[in-house]
Design a protein around this motif. Structure first.
Motif, PDB file in Angstrom:
ATOM      1  N   VAL B  25       0.863  -1.189   0.000  1.00 21.90           N
ATOM      2  CA  VAL B  25       0.000   0.000   0.000  1.00 21.90           C
ATOM      3  C   VAL B  25       0.897   1.235   0.000  1.00 21.90           C
ATOM      4  O   VAL B  25       2.121   1.129   0.084  1.00 21.90           O
ATOM      5  CB  VAL B  25      -0.948   0.029   1.223  1.00 21.90           C
ATOM      6  CG1 VAL B  25      -1.857  -1.181   1.231  1.00 21.90           C
ATOM      7  CG2 VAL B  25      -0.153   0.118   2.532  1.00 21.90           C
ATOM      8  N   SER B  26       0.264   2.397  -0.078  1.00 18.16           N
ATOM      9  CA  SER B  26       1.045   3.630  -0.089  1.00 18.16           C
ATOM     10  C   SER B  26       1.442   4.021   1.339  1.00 18.16           C
ATOM     11  O   SER B  26       0.826   3.587   2.314  1.00 18.16           O
ATOM     12  CB  SER B  26       0.223   4.757  -0.720  1.00 18.16           C
ATOM     13  OG  SER B  26      -0.908   5.024   0.080  1.00 18.16           O
ATOM     14  N   ARG B  27       2.478   4.855   1.429  1.00 14.29           N
ATOM     15  CA  ARG B  27       2.917   5.347   2.738  1.00 14.29           C
ATOM     16  C   ARG B  27       1.807   6.173   3.395  1.00 14.29           C
ATOM     17  O   ARG B  27       1.613   6.123   4.603  1.00 14.29           O
ATOM     18  CB  ARG B  27       4.176   6.207   2.540  1.00 14.29           C
ATOM     19  CG  ARG B  27       4.920   6.563   3.789  1.00 14.29           C
ATOM     20  CD  ARG B  27       6.200   7.282   3.442  1.00 14.29           C
ATOM     21  NE  ARG B  27       5.981   8.328   2.446  1.00 14.29           N
ATOM     22  CZ  ARG B  27       5.566   9.564   2.752  1.00 14.29           C
ATOM     23  NH1 ARG B  27       5.370   9.898   4.001  1.00 14.29           N
ATOM     24  NH2 ARG B  27       5.371  10.457   1.800  1.00 14.29           N
ATOM     25  N   GLN B  28       1.053   6.908   2.560  1.00 16.87           N
ATOM     26  CA  GLN B  28      -0.038   7.723   3.099  1.00 16.87           C
ATOM     27  C   GLN B  28      -1.083   6.852   3.786  1.00 16.87           C
ATOM     28  O   GLN B  28      -1.686   7.259   4.781  1.00 16.87           O
ATOM     29  CB  GLN B  28      -0.699   8.532   1.980  1.00 16.87           C
ATOM     30  CG  GLN B  28       0.187   9.596   1.352  1.00 16.87           C
ATOM     31  CD  GLN B  28       0.882   9.092   0.115  1.00 16.87           C
ATOM     32  OE1 GLN B  28       1.304   7.941   0.060  1.00 16.87           O
ATOM     33  NE2 GLN B  28       1.027   9.944  -0.882  1.00 16.87           N
ATOM     34  N   THR B  29      -1.285   5.652   3.227  1.00 17.41           N
ATOM     35  CA  THR B  29      -2.285   4.759   3.825  1.00 17.41           C
ATOM     36  C   THR B  29      -1.813   4.256   5.180  1.00 17.41           C
ATOM     37  O   THR B  29      -2.600   4.175   6.132  1.00 17.41           O
ATOM     38  CB  THR B  29      -2.578   3.590   2.862  1.00 17.41           C
ATOM     39  OG1 THR B  29      -3.237   4.122   1.707  1.00 17.41           O
ATOM     40  CG2 THR B  29      -3.458   2.534   3.502  1.00 17.41           C
ATOM     41  N   SER B  32      -2.384   7.038   7.560  1.00 17.78           N
ATOM     42  CA  SER B  32      -3.811   7.184   7.867  1.00 17.78           C
ATOM     43  C   SER B  32      -4.276   6.108   8.846  1.00 17.78           C
ATOM     44  O   SER B  32      -5.076   6.384   9.743  1.00 17.78           O
ATOM     45  CB  SER B  32      -4.645   7.086   6.590  1.00 17.78           C
ATOM     46  OG  SER B  32      -4.443   8.215   5.783  1.00 17.78           O
ATOM     47  N   TYR B  38      -8.189   6.003   8.932  1.00 21.08           N
ATOM     48  CA  TYR B  38      -8.683   5.022   7.968  1.00 21.08           C
ATOM     49  C   TYR B  38      -8.703   3.640   8.614  1.00 21.08           C
ATOM     50  O   TYR B  38      -7.712   3.206   9.209  1.00 21.08           O
ATOM     51  CB  TYR B  38      -7.788   4.998   6.729  1.00 21.08           C
ATOM     52  CG  TYR B  38      -8.196   3.935   5.733  1.00 21.08           C
ATOM     53  CD1 TYR B  38      -9.394   4.035   5.048  1.00 21.08           C
ATOM     54  CD2 TYR B  38      -7.393   2.817   5.508  1.00 21.08           C
ATOM     55  CE1 TYR B  38      -9.783   3.051   4.160  1.00 21.08           C
ATOM     56  CE2 TYR B  38      -7.784   1.833   4.615  1.00 21.08           C
ATOM     57  CZ  TYR B  38      -8.977   1.960   3.944  1.00 21.08           C
ATOM     58  OH  TYR B  38      -9.366   0.983   3.064  1.00 21.08           O
ATOM     59  N   LEU B  39      -9.853   2.975   8.492  1.00 18.49           N
ATOM     60  CA  LEU B  39      -9.976   1.601   8.977  1.00 18.49           C
ATOM     61  C   LEU B  39      -9.657   0.659   7.825  1.00 18.49           C
ATOM     62  O   LEU B  39     -10.359   0.671   6.812  1.00 18.49           O
ATOM     63  CB  LEU B  39     -11.410   1.339   9.440  1.00 18.49           C
ATOM     64  CG  LEU B  39     -11.735   1.607  10.903  1.00 18.49           C
ATOM     65  CD1 LEU B  39     -13.206   1.315  11.153  1.00 18.49           C
ATOM     66  CD2 LEU B  39     -10.858   0.778  11.806  1.00 18.49           C
ATOM     67  N   PRO B  40      -8.628  -0.161   7.949  1.00 19.54           N
ATOM     68  CA  PRO B  40      -8.279  -1.034   6.822  1.00 19.54           C
ATOM     69  C   PRO B  40      -9.337  -2.110   6.611  1.00 19.54           C
ATOM     70  O   PRO B  40     -10.092  -2.452   7.529  1.00 19.54           O
ATOM     71  CB  PRO B  40      -6.951  -1.652   7.262  1.00 19.54           C
ATOM     72  CG  PRO B  40      -6.967  -1.587   8.734  1.00 19.54           C
ATOM     73  CD  PRO B  40      -7.738  -0.358   9.094  1.00 19.54           C
ATOM     74  N   SER B  41      -9.368  -2.655   5.403  1.00 18.52           N
ATOM     75  CA  SER B  41     -10.262  -3.779   5.120  1.00 18.52           C
ATOM     76  C   SER B  41      -9.798  -4.983   5.942  1.00 18.52           C
ATOM     77  O   SER B  41      -8.659  -5.013   6.440  1.00 18.52           O
ATOM     78  CB  SER B  41     -10.210  -4.110   3.626  1.00 18.52           C
ATOM     79  OG  SER B  41      -8.916  -4.597   3.296  1.00 18.52           O
ATOM     80  N   LEU B  44      -6.539  -6.538   4.613  1.00 16.76           N
ATOM     81  CA  LEU B  44      -5.350  -5.740   4.939  1.00 16.76           C
ATOM     82  C   LEU B  44      -5.042  -5.824   6.437  1.00 16.76           C
ATOM     83  O   LEU B  44      -3.869  -5.901   6.836  1.00 16.76           O
ATOM     84  CB  LEU B  44      -5.567  -4.284   4.509  1.00 16.76           C
ATOM     85  CG  LEU B  44      -4.413  -3.320   4.762  1.00 16.76           C
ATOM     86  CD1 LEU B  44      -3.116  -3.833   4.137  1.00 16.76           C
ATOM     87  CD2 LEU B  44      -4.735  -1.929   4.196  1.00 16.76           C
TER      88      LEU B  44
END
Lengths: 142, 69
Positions: B25-29, B32, B38-41, B44
């Motif tokens: 994934v991205s570093r931003q994710t 987050s 952000y709640l990961p799936s 993930l």
């Protein structure tokens, strides 16, 4: 001492320079009065859009990842939310456009057609992505 | 939902960029997720747990209100 533009200001600065260049080119080649008539502003807008897309695609941002078609799940979700926002804004704009055209008694059919497209897309969206819940409850039996 | 992703990452000596690369994934994710924005799936979240070698409950803890609902 050498000064450089901070990274976060480079894209806006580049766009500003591009806009100035576009304005000067437009004014010099077509006359300065063309800047207030189409396609002058359209040309400037096109330069800005292309410049912004060029910058965004190379940037280490969510939008850049989406534009490079390599978003992760959060970025894909962000894209979905952006698309929803754009859809809402367009729906509102079309509704307002229809009302204004109706009040001004000008050509109405393009607005009506756009409203029709929105309505069809709305129904199609629920048909494609909505779950009708038609399954049978089997009480936990497999 | 509280999470201890940052603590686990620090414990194993990974940077946010390292973790992002390991997860794909991205570093931003990663940022987050660590900040709780952000709640990961579930896939993930399980990848995170597997990467750190801990059960999911050691990474994510829902608020009592959310569980009781």
């Amino acid at each position: 001492m050498r000064r450089s533009i901070p990274p976060r200001l480079r894209a806006p600065a580049l766009l500003a320079v591009a806009a100035v260049v576009a304005v000067v080119l437009e004014g010099a080649t077509r006359g300065w009065s063309s800047l207030v008539h189409a396609p002058g502003p359209l040309g400037i807008a096109a330069v800005l859009v292309v410049g912004f897309a060029w910058w965004a695609r190379r940037s280490d941002t969510d939008m850049g990842a989406v534009m490079r078609r390599e978003p992760d799940e959060r970025q894909a979700y962000a894209r979905l939310r952006v698309q929803a926002l754009v859809g809402r804004a367009l729906s509102l704009a079309v509704a307002v456009g229809y009302l204004v055209a109706s009040a001004a008694k000008v050509t109405l059919w393009p607005w009506a057609a756009l409203l029709g497209v929105l309505a069809v897309a709305f129904v199609a969206g629920w048909l494609f992505y909505g779950d009708r819940g038609g399954g049978q409850d089997n009480g936990g039996m497999t | 939902v509280k999470n201890w992703v940052r603590e686990q990452r620090s414990a194993v000596g990974l940077t946010q960029a390292d973790l992002a690369a390991a997860l794909g994934v991205s570093r931003q994710t990663v940022i987050s997720i660590e900040n709780g924005r952000y709640l990961p799936s579930l896939p993930l979240a399980f990848r995170l747990a597997r990467l750190f070698g801990v059960p999911l409950e050691r990474l994510f803890d829902p608020d009592d209100e959310e569980v009781r609902r």
